[in-house]
Motif scaffolding. Structure first.
Motif, mmCIF file in Angstrom:
data_model
loop_
_atom_site.group_PDB
_atom_site.id
_atom_site.type_symbol
_atom_site.label_atom_id
_atom_site.label_comp_id
_atom_site.label_asym_id
_atom_site.label_seq_id
_atom_site.Cartn_x
_atom_site.Cartn_y
_atom_site.Cartn_z
ATOM 1 N N ASP A 1 0.839 -1.196 0.000
ATOM 2 C CA ASP A 1 0.000 0.000 0.000
ATOM 3 C C ASP A 1 0.876 1.247 0.000
ATOM 4 O O ASP A 1 1.985 1.250 0.570
ATOM 5 N N PHE A 2 0.368 2.300 -0.602
ATOM 6 C CA PHE A 2 1.157 3.511 -0.813
ATOM 7 C C PHE A 2 1.715 4.083 0.496
ATOM 8 O O PHE A 2 2.897 4.411 0.588
ATOM 9 N N TYR A 3 0.861 4.197 1.505
ATOM 10 C CA TYR A 3 1.324 4.787 2.765
ATOM 11 C C TYR A 3 2.370 3.913 3.442
ATOM 12 O O TYR A 3 3.248 4.407 4.171
ATOM 13 N N LEU A 4 2.319 2.581 3.178
ATOM 14 C CA LEU A 4 3.334 1.680 3.739
ATOM 15 C C LEU A 4 4.666 1.852 3.014
ATOM 16 O O LEU A 4 5.736 1.695 3.623
ATOM 17 N N LEU A 5 4.610 2.196 1.732
ATOM 18 C CA LEU A 5 5.843 2.516 0.997
ATOM 19 C C LEU A 5 6.518 3.741 1.607
ATOM 20 O O LEU A 5 7.745 3.789 1.746
ATOM 21 N N ILE A 6 5.686 4.746 1.944
ATOM 22 C CA ILE A 6 6.231 5.955 2.581
ATOM 23 C C ILE A 6 6.876 5.583 3.911
ATOM 24 O O ILE A 6 7.976 6.050 4.244
ATOM 25 N N GLN A 7 6.190 4.711 4.671
ATOM 26 C CA GLN A 7 6.751 4.256 5.936
ATOM 27 C C GLN A 7 8.065 3.503 5.714
ATOM 28 O O GLN A 7 9.031 3.678 6.478
ATOM 29 N N ASP A 8 8.147 2.698 4.650
ATOM 30 C CA ASP A 8 9.380 1.959 4.342
ATOM 31 C C ASP A 8 10.530 2.923 4.039
ATOM 32 O O ASP A 8 11.672 2.693 4.464
ATOM 33 N N ILE A 9 10.225 3.983 3.288
ATOM 34 C CA ILE A 9 11.277 4.968 2.961
ATOM 35 C C ILE A 9 11.744 5.660 4.232
ATOM 36 O O ILE A 9 12.951 5.904 4.426
ATOM 37 N N TYR A 10 10.799 5.984 5.109
ATOM 38 C CA TYR A 10 11.168 6.613 6.385
ATOM 39 C C TYR A 10 12.050 5.679 7.208
ATOM 40 O O TYR A 10 13.063 6.094 7.792
ATOM 41 N N SER A 11 11.677 4.405 7.245
ATOM 42 C CA SER A 11 12.477 3.422 7.996
ATOM 43 C C SER A 11 13.867 3.277 7.392
ATOM 44 O O SER A 11 14.865 3.097 8.101
ATOM 45 N N LEU A 12 13.945 3.369 6.056
ATOM 46 C CA LEU A 12 15.204 3.200 5.343
ATOM 47 C C LEU A 12 16.134 4.395 5.529
ATOM 48 O O LEU A 12 17.361 4.236 5.671
ATOM 49 N N THR A 13 15.553 5.601 5.561
ATOM 50 C CA THR A 13 16.368 6.821 5.549
ATOM 51 C C THR A 13 16.378 7.579 6.876
ATOM 52 O O THR A 13 17.302 8.356 7.141
ATOM 53 N N SER B 1 -3.141 7.857 9.753
ATOM 54 C CA SER B 1 -2.892 6.450 10.071
ATOM 55 C C SER B 1 -1.847 6.344 11.180
ATOM 56 O O SER B 1 -1.140 7.313 11.491
ATOM 57 N N GLU B 2 -1.748 5.186 11.775
ATOM 58 C CA GLU B 2 -0.726 4.970 12.813
ATOM 59 C C GLU B 2 0.670 5.197 12.238
ATOM 60 O O GLU B 2 1.548 5.774 12.892
ATOM 61 N N GLU B 3 0.876 4.727 10.995
ATOM 62 C CA GLU B 3 2.184 4.895 10.360
ATOM 63 C C GLU B 3 2.531 6.370 10.160
ATOM 64 O O GLU B 3 3.687 6.774 10.326
ATOM 65 N N SER B 4 1.519 7.178 9.824
ATOM 66 C CA SER B 4 1.778 8.599 9.562
ATOM 67 C C SER B 4 2.250 9.331 10.816
ATOM 68 O O SER B 4 2.909 10.372 10.725
ATOM 69 N N LYS B 5 1.933 8.783 11.973
ATOM 70 C CA LYS B 5 2.377 9.419 13.218
ATOM 71 C C LYS B 5 3.896 9.429 13.326
ATOM 72 O O LYS B 5 4.475 10.256 14.034
ATOM 73 N N SER B 6 4.530 8.499 12.608
ATOM 74 C CA SER B 6 6.000 8.484 12.629
ATOM 75 C C SER B 6 6.598 9.142 11.392
ATOM 76 O O SER B 6 7.553 9.913 11.485
ATOM 77 N N PHE B 7 6.034 8.874 10.189
ATOM 78 C CA PHE B 7 6.691 9.389 8.985
ATOM 79 C C PHE B 7 6.308 10.827 8.633
ATOM 80 O O PHE B 7 7.017 11.489 7.888
ATOM 81 N N ILE C 1 14.420 9.902 7.450
ATOM 82 C CA ILE C 1 14.043 11.276 7.099
ATOM 83 C C ILE C 1 12.522 11.380 6.991
ATOM 84 O O ILE C 1 11.907 10.693 6.169
ATOM 85 N N PRO C 2 11.879 12.225 7.814
ATOM 86 C CA PRO C 2 10.417 12.329 7.780
ATOM 87 C C PRO C 2 9.921 13.069 6.538
ATOM 88 O O PRO C 2 10.701 13.658 5.789
ATOM 89 N N PHE C 3 8.607 13.027 6.356
ATOM 90 C CA PHE C 3 7.974 13.561 5.149
ATOM 91 C C PHE C 3 7.189 14.846 5.417
ATOM 92 O O PHE C 3 6.545 14.997 6.455
ATOM 93 N N VAL C 4 7.251 15.742 4.437
ATOM 94 C CA VAL C 4 6.333 16.870 4.333
ATOM 95 C C VAL C 4 5.443 16.560 3.124
ATOM 96 O O VAL C 4 5.956 16.365 2.017
ATOM 97 N N ILE C 5 4.144 16.491 3.347
ATOM 98 C CA ILE C 5 3.210 16.158 2.255
ATOM 99 C C ILE C 5 2.334 17.363 1.950
ATOM 100 O O ILE C 5 1.629 17.876 2.835
#
Length: 519
Positions: free
Chosen positions: A134-146, A183-189, A148-152
């Motif tokens: 899922d798209f938001y999980l991809l964003i979470q994966d990038i955050y976990s990888l780098t 989402s719960e994931e967005s609370k971190s990324f 670096i948090p997101f500005v959307i």
């Protein structure tokens, strides 16, 4: 640097390179304080042409890892802030314009958005990501990888809400937004969510996708009001730089009173200054159609309220009943509130009243009136230029005829019969005069109040100043005599040009007479 993921600073570069650029970078100082907090989701709902997209481009340039904007922000207001370097170009940024996708992908909107962003992801991360997730999980994966948090950033977020009657699609779209911002994931990324639109966030039953957003609208946008549109001081400075008359620019483009701040339409002001020409720059078919849609609705009191605003008045309005949906209008208050959010009416929050903000918008109303139940009014307004010319030329008999025609048109709406109704009729009869004059009703002067004083502005050319006195069941001669006896011409003390004294009377049979003299 991608198109949707970590975009460059091209948009802000273009803005800064424009002939007219006003530094609004202190908005970034406000946003920096929201990063990673409970207030990190911001929704700006303003009328078109008030700088929302310009601000989004600036936010790209400041936060995105896709560019080094150090040179671009040199000598801007944000550059002197102690935290300027701390946040500059330190974030993963996703920037979407929903309207551009909606135009071509109404049936597969979400899939098209995800596909476009994932293409940018793939250019950077290649096979490191599982693109079937899922798209938001991809964003979470990038955050976990780098780390670096997101500005959307989402421009025109409400495009789907405004244009789609497919409730299944709306629900799917809101679920998509929920995954990005709640989402719960967005609370971190998610470090910052910034969405722009025309409508405030619609409260949809059983939907909570956006209820964590702080909203800033045409009704209330404190403390960021000054960053969307031009302030009065900014316009004064620009008028000085371009050798343009400030009072004329003010009459044409001012009037958006938001949180006590007089805000100007930046698009119209910029065009007027760059072309060195005062004109209506809001003349497009959609504007007329939109105004017409709302003012022709069959709600009790709506026509009376529109007439009052056309004659320069303000009308009390309850903005709380509006459901933030142009398709659900259930009262005159809803219709007028919709026009406020679209920028076709101003709003005085202290007095809870709406009004036509400036002459440019008044001309849009004039053209919108030309169909439906307002056609008779529009025909009367079409004679306004002739009336002004005949008054200036001293053709008293023709002036009386034209005012009589206007009176016959408007008295079906203005249901009272005295000098006050004639005053309202005169305001409508001289509807186009504010293009050249500051028109002041009941201006104090001498020993009383002049009914109307027309003060020419710098763009008035050779048009004279005018003092108009109104009488009912007396005579035009009596009206002129009163101007002289009460020294109303004192209202124009210091004025060196030609002054016309105009006396107008009408009797109980609605017969009008006029006398015009040059002082």
């Amino acid at each position: 640097m991608g198109t949707f993921f970590n975009p460059g600073n091209g948009s802000f570069t273009q803005d800064k390179n424009s002939e007219i650029y006003i530094d609004k970078t202190e908005l970034l100082k406000f946003l920096n304080k929201k990063l990673g907090t409970n207030g990190k989701c911001i929704a700006v709902s303003h009328a078109r042409r008030f700088g929302k997209s310009h601000a989004a481009g600036m936010i790209d340039a400041y936060y995105s890892l896709g560019s080094d904007s150090s040179k671009l922000f040199e000598n801007t207001k944000i550059a002197s802030d102690p935290d300027y370097e701390k946040y500059r170009n330190k974030y993963n940024v996703i920037h979407l314009d929903i309207s551009s996708v909606w135009d071509y992908h109404k049936e597969d909107l979400i899939e098209s958005i995800e596909e476009r962003v994932c293409e940018d992801f793939q250019k950077i991360y290649g096979d490191l990501l599982n693109y079937r997730r899922d798209f938001y999980l991809l964003i979470q994966d990038i955050y976990s990888l780098t780390g670096i948090p997101f500005v959307i950033i989402i421009d025109e977020w409400d495009c789907v809400i405004r244009n789609s009657h497919d409730q299944a699609l709306v629900h799917k779209y809101l679920q998509f937004l929920h995954s990005l911002f709640k989402s719960e994931e967005s609370k971190s990324f998610l470090a910052l969510g910034y969405i722009t639109g025309i409508l405030p966030i619609k409260k949809i039953k059983d939907e909570s996708a956006l209820n964590n957003f702080q909203e800033y609208t045409m009704l209330d946008s404190y403390p960021i009001t000054e960053y969307y549109g031009f302030t009065e001081k900014e316009v004064k400075d620009l008028c000085k730089d371009y050798s343009m008359d400030f009072e004329t620019v003010k009459a044409w483009y001012n009037g958006y009173l938001i949180d006590g701040e007089h805000m100007y339409n930046p698009n119209s002001v910029s065009q007027a200054l760059e072309r060195h020409k005062i004109d209506s720059y809001w003349r497009n078919t959609s504007a007329f159609d939109t105004i017409n849609t709302f003012i022709t609705m069959n709600y009790a009191g709506l026509k009376d309220d529109v007439m009052k605003m056309l004659t320069g008045g303000k009308v009390r309005i309850n903005t709380n009943t509006f459901q933030n949906d142009f398709s659900i209008i259930t009262s005159k208050d809803d219709a007028l509130t919709a026009l406020i959010h679209l920028g076709y009416l101003g709003y005085d929050a202290d007095r809870k009243k709406s009004f036509i903000p400036n002459y440019e918008v008044a001309t849009a109303f004039e053209l919108a009136l030309q169909t439906g139940s307002w056609k008779e009014i529009a025909e009367s307004i079409s004679k306004c230029d002739e009336l002004l010319d005949e008054t200036i030329d001293g053709n008293a008999e023709r002036v009386a005829e034209l005012i009589e025609l206007a009176h016959e048109t408007y008295t079906s709406i203005l249901k009272y019969n005295d000098e006050n109704v004639l005053s309202c009729v005169l305001t409508m009869a001289y509807f186009t005069a504010p293009a050249y004059y500051n028109v002041i009703r009941e201006m104090p002067s001498g020993k009383g109040f002049a009914d109307f004083v027309f003060l020419p502005r710098a763009n008035a050319g050779n048009r004279p100043a005018m003092i108009i006195e109104l009488k009912y069941n007396q005579s035009a001669e009596t009206a002129l005599k009163q101007i002289k006896e009460k020294r109303y011409q004192g209202a124009l003390s210091g004025y060196q040009g030609k002054i016309l004294l105009v006396g107008i009377n009408y009797d109980s049979e609605k017969h009008h007479t006029c006398m015009i003299e040059e002082l």
